[in-house]
Design a protein around this motif. Sequence first.
Motif, PDB file in Angstrom:
ATOM      1  N   PRO A 113      -3.743  10.458  -5.499  1.00 46.74           N
ATOM      2  CA  PRO A 113      -4.910  10.307  -4.786  1.00 46.74           C
ATOM      3  C   PRO A 113      -5.798   9.449  -5.717  1.00 46.74           C
ATOM      4  O   PRO A 113      -6.274   8.292  -5.225  1.00 46.74           O
ATOM      5  CB  PRO A 113      -5.057  10.648  -3.176  1.00 46.74           C
TER       6      PRO A 113
ATOM      7  N   TRP B  45      -0.618  -0.945  -7.800  1.00 47.19           N
ATOM      8  CA  TRP B  45      -1.804  -0.583  -7.043  1.00 47.19           C
ATOM      9  C   TRP B  45      -3.187  -1.548  -7.709  1.00 47.19           C
ATOM     10  O   TRP B  45      -3.776  -2.179  -6.621  1.00 47.19           O
ATOM     11  CB  TRP B  45      -1.855   0.889  -6.859  1.00 47.19           C
TER      12      TRP B  45
ATOM     13  N   LEU C 114      -5.473   6.621  -8.064  1.00 46.16           N
ATOM     14  CA  LEU C 114      -5.625   5.355  -7.519  1.00 46.16           C
ATOM     15  C   LEU C 114      -6.278   4.871  -6.477  1.00 46.16           C
ATOM     16  O   LEU C 114      -6.766   3.960  -7.158  1.00 46.16           O
ATOM     17  CB  LEU C 114      -4.033   5.509  -6.039  1.00 46.16           C
TER      18      LEU C 114
ATOM     19  N   HIS D  46       1.685   4.270  -3.325  1.00 43.61           N
ATOM     20  CA  HIS D  46       1.005   5.376  -2.824  1.00 43.61           C
ATOM     21  C   HIS D  46       2.029   6.251  -2.310  1.00 43.61           C
ATOM     22  O   HIS D  46       1.924   7.882  -1.872  1.00 43.61           O
ATOM     23  CB  HIS D  46      -0.283   5.682  -1.197  1.00 43.61           C
TER      24      HIS D  46
ATOM     25  N   TYR E  77       1.055  -1.207  -0.185  1.00 47.81           N
ATOM     26  CA  TYR E  77       0.112  -0.055  -0.234  1.00 47.81           C
ATOM     27  C   TYR E  77       0.766   1.257  -0.093  1.00 47.81           C
ATOM     28  O   TYR E  77       0.592   2.006  -0.704  1.00 47.81           O
ATOM     29  CB  TYR E  77      -1.054   0.213   1.415  1.00 47.81           C
TER      30      TYR E  77
END
Length: 152
Positions: free
Chosen positions: A33, A129, A36, A27, A23
């Motif tokens: 964000p 991701w 994602l 990130h 994770y």
Amino acid sequence: MQARMDNPAAFLPDSIKAINILYKSAHSVGVDPKILELVHLRASQINGCAPCVESGARAARAAGETDERLFTVAVWRETPWFSAAERAALALAEHATRLADSPDAVPDAIWDEAARHFGEKELAALVLWIATTNFFNRINVTTRQQAPENWG
């Protein structure tokens, strides 16, 4: 429907450390964000992962997503609300999630469009991701985890 078991990560504490590293890695390179969260939500919709769809929508909203965009992620091609970079990321997420749908699962055109909008590290984060999301989805769907899932 009832879950078949608690989330497997609860039984294997070392796996939580590995999941947290994945994770954080995905990130950490500066991908927006919101993007994602959108790819997480779209892959989770495709895979029918209720806890990930629920948590993904909540996380996307917390990242600043609007209701219009959240309501239409599943039909993103048919709406005006997504940028070219977001569309490229969503297309990459769909193709990387539906690997068995085509002998060329992620065609060059899909990859090249994503590469037009994201640098190599950003692409690496997106791919990681998307793969991590599919990992979550497969665990949750297999064990019939229910939404809302208590992640913390």
